[in-house]
Each structure stands twice: as structure tokens, then as C-alpha cells.
Design a protein around this motif. Structure first.
Motif, mmCIF file in Angstrom:
data_model
loop_
_atom_site.group_PDB
_atom_site.id
_atom_site.type_symbol
_atom_site.label_atom_id
_atom_site.label_comp_id
_atom_site.label_asym_id
_atom_site.label_seq_id
_atom_site.Cartn_x
_atom_site.Cartn_y
_atom_site.Cartn_z
ATOM 1 N N ARG A 1 0.836 -1.197 0.000
ATOM 2 C CA ARG A 1 0.000 0.000 0.000
ATOM 3 C C ARG A 1 0.867 1.243 0.000
ATOM 4 N NH1 ARG A 1 -3.681 -3.545 -1.005
ATOM 5 N NH2 ARG A 1 -5.078 -4.188 0.643
ATOM 6 N N SER B 1 0.787 5.831 -0.234
ATOM 7 C CA SER B 1 0.019 6.961 0.270
ATOM 8 C C SER B 1 0.258 8.145 -0.656
ATOM 9 C CB SER B 1 0.441 7.305 1.697
ATOM 10 O OG SER B 1 1.722 7.905 1.713
ATOM 11 N N HIS B 2 -0.474 9.215 -0.416
ATOM 12 C CA HIS B 2 -0.267 10.437 -1.190
ATOM 13 C C HIS B 2 0.938 11.211 -0.672
ATOM 14 C CE1 HIS B 2 -3.840 10.073 -3.583
ATOM 15 N NE2 HIS B 2 -4.526 9.762 -2.496
ATOM 16 N N ARG C 1 4.936 7.941 2.607
ATOM 17 C CA ARG C 1 4.938 6.680 3.345
ATOM 18 C C ARG C 1 4.241 5.576 2.562
ATOM 19 N NH1 ARG C 1 3.273 7.780 9.370
ATOM 20 N NH2 ARG C 1 4.942 6.340 9.840
ATOM 21 N N ALA C 2 4.696 4.360 2.803
ATOM 22 C CA ALA C 2 4.075 3.174 2.218
ATOM 23 C C ALA C 2 4.139 2.058 3.258
ATOM 24 C CB ALA C 2 4.804 2.761 0.944
#
Length: 116
Positions: free
Chosen positions: A66, A68-69, A72-73
């Protein structure tokens, strides 16, 4: 970010600690698990992954990675450490710098997430 996380998993699969450590900035911080004293700096990161990969540790994704905008992932995965006879269910959240290198890794798992 997702490609870097996939490279992290792939580095373990290939038994290549240098490939995994190379994803991190020289001054990155690793907190594995969260609440444990952090590992910081190039030499400590290199040693951390040399030990982890050297123990035969393998990672298997439980869900797609996953993003993110922001910077971070995260990924949910299972860690298998044959040398210790354990399996850990974990979620890692990684923060990235503008250069695409990991600046912080937080591993979320605890005693209830370990199977013998």
C-alpha cells in the motif's frame, strides 16, 4: 515507493543483504519492532540486514503493498526465520526521502504475532 518495498522483499528472497540495506538512506532509522531500541546509521543498518538475511529469513506478502499520497508506504507480510523456527506476522511502514531512499522503517508486531 511500492517498487522499493517490492525490492525489499525481493532482496530477502535473493539472499542479498546489501540490496536490502541499499534501499535505506545512510542516516535512516529502523525500529523493529516499534518500541524496541532503534537501529540507526549505515554501519548498523548493514549489520542488521546482514544478520536478518544471513539467518535465512524469508518474507511473504499477505496483501498488496500500500502507498500513500505522502511519503509513506506500508506492507503486511509474514516473516519466516527458519534458524529460529518462528513465523512473525508484521506490518512495516516506511517513510521515504525526496531521493526515494527509506529514511525510517517502523515494524509493527508483538509477542502475539509470533508463531513457533
Amino acid at each position: 515507493m511500492k517498487a522499493v518495498l517490492q525490492s525489499y522483499v525481493d532482496g530477502f528472497a535473493a539472499g542479498d543483504p546489501a540490496a536490502v540495506a541499499g534501499l535505506f538512506a545512510d542516516d535512516a532509522v529502523i525500529e523493529d519492532p516499534v518500541g524496541h531500541p532503534p537501529v540507526q546509521g549505515r554501519a548498523a543498518i548493514d549489520e542488521f540486514y546482514a544478520n536478518a538475511v544471513g539467518a535465512g529469513t524469508k518474507l511473504t506478502l499477505d496483501t498488496p503493498i500500500r502507498g500513500s499520497h505522502g511519503s509513506r508506504a506500508a506492507m503486511a507480510f509474514t516473516v519466516e526465520v527458519p534458524a529460529m523456527g518462528i513465523r512473525i506476522r508484521a506490518i512495516d511502514v516506511l517513510t521515504f526521502g525526496e531521493d526515494g531512499k527509506v529514511t525510517r522503517m517502523e515494524a509493527f508486531w508483538g509477542p502475539d504475532d509470533i508463531e513457533q
